[in-house]
Enzyme design. Structure first.
Site, mmCIF file in Angstrom:
data_model
loop_
_atom_site.group_PDB
_atom_site.id
_atom_site.type_symbol
_atom_site.label_atom_id
_atom_site.label_comp_id
_atom_site.label_asym_id
_atom_site.label_seq_id
_atom_site.Cartn_x
_atom_site.Cartn_y
_atom_site.Cartn_z
ATOM 1 C CB CYS A 187 -0.945 0.008 1.203
ATOM 2 S SG CYS A 187 -2.038 -1.403 1.266
ATOM 3 C CG PHE A 211 5.466 0.584 29.816
ATOM 4 C CD1 PHE A 211 6.632 0.377 30.550
ATOM 5 C CD2 PHE A 211 5.569 1.184 28.572
ATOM 6 C CE1 PHE A 211 7.872 0.763 30.049
ATOM 7 C CE2 PHE A 211 6.803 1.580 28.058
ATOM 8 C CZ PHE A 211 7.955 1.371 28.801
ATOM 9 C CB VAL A 212 0.736 -4.713 31.900
ATOM 10 C CG1 VAL A 212 -0.449 -5.080 32.786
ATOM 11 C CG2 VAL A 212 0.296 -4.598 30.449
ATOM 12 N NE ARG A 213 7.062 -2.128 33.717
ATOM 13 C CZ ARG A 213 8.222 -1.576 33.382
ATOM 14 N NH1 ARG A 213 8.586 -0.424 33.942
ATOM 15 N NH2 ARG A 213 9.016 -2.155 32.509
ATOM 16 N N GLY A 214 1.536 -2.047 38.010
ATOM 17 C CA GLY A 214 0.732 -1.329 38.991
ATOM 18 C C GLY A 214 -0.716 -1.268 38.551
ATOM 19 C CD GLU A 215 -4.219 1.187 41.305
ATOM 20 O OE1 GLU A 215 -4.557 2.325 40.952
ATOM 21 O OE2 GLU A 215 -4.472 0.705 42.420
ATOM 22 C CE LYS A 216 -0.546 6.019 36.318
ATOM 23 N NZ LYS A 216 0.394 7.168 36.282
#
Length: 252
Positions: free
Chosen positions: A96, A235-240
């Site tokens: 494309c 960045f799946v860490r803590g609550e984020k």
């Protein structure tokens, strides 16, 4: 060893094992992988599938491992010699009007799948799967020197694999899938490391539409994920967490 006046303590430490495995394909040496010596049949078959040498389990006649010598012997239906030169050459093409496919190897063009699944996953399920992977990562907890990957449903881990090499964990997953043929349209790869373009391509070759990691992606991985229809969550860490591509698969 400690700083300052703190005492030195001598004790044993568990170290990650580095093991060379040579794949012998139909009597000819094909490649040598440096790996963790677990799930070696999965690794050998998954690597060959990722390279496009085999496409279906029915093409495999036999797989045997000589752990003492470090050899994996794979016999397939197709006995024609495999050109290693073919697997090392870049494919220069366009899509494309874009030039992203210039980064693919010839075998990547053959084997990387465009994913069209409409399956969705919740934010809480992503956090849960990362937590489950970390809980099962015993070898990482004891050595700190390995990577982990898992093939998951939206709610649980189906199979997880560990290796010193990031790419090897995914080849082990691919090899497991080749032997078990689990439906993939609603599955997720959960990963412990950085999502590079090579990692992204292996996910595409397996045929999974989402990869979730506690680490970061690269720019080329994002370009390829956008083109191949794969959702990257990093960045799946803590609550984020960060949703980088195809966010339509993520729901609250």
């Amino acid at each position: 060893m400690y700083r300052g006046d703190s005492p030195c303590i001598e004790k044993e430490d568990e170290i990650a094992t580095e093991y060379p495995l040579t794949i012998v394909l139909n009597g000819e040496e094909f490649a040598t992988l440096v790996c963790t010596p677990t799930d070696l049949k999965d690794l050998a078959v998954g690597f060959l599938a990722s390279e496009g040498v085999i496409r279906l389990p029915d093409e495999i006649i036999s797989v045997s491992i000589n752990e003492k010598r470090g050899f994996a012997y794979v016999e397939t239906i197709n006995k024609q010699p495999v050109s290693l030169e073919f697997y090392a050459k870049r494919f220069i093409g366009s899509c494309c009007g874009k030039s992203r496919q210039s980064f693919y190897f010839h075998n990547d063009v053959k084997t990387a799948k465009t994913i069209t699944t409409r399956s969705q996953i919740t934010v809480d399920q992503c956090f849960r799967l990362i937590e489950l992977l970390q809980q099962q990562s015993f070898y990482f907890q004891t050595t700190g020197g390995v990577h982990n990957a898992a093939l998951c449903s939206q709610d649980d881990i189906i199979v997880s694999r560990t290796d010193i090499g990031r790419h090897n964990t995914l080849d082990k997953i691919y090899g497991y899938w080749m032997f078990h043929r689990i439906p993939l349209k609603d599955k997720v790869i959960v990963f412990s490391g950085r999502i590079s373009s090579e990692v992204l391509l292996k996910v595409a070759k397996i045929g999974v539409g989402m990869i979730v990691s506690k680490s970061a992606p690269t720019d080329l991985a994002l370009d390829m994920a956008d083109e191949l229809g794969i959702t990257i969550v990093g960045f799946v860490r803590g609550e984020k967490m960060n949703v980088y591509t195809h966010p339509e698969r993520m729901i609250r």
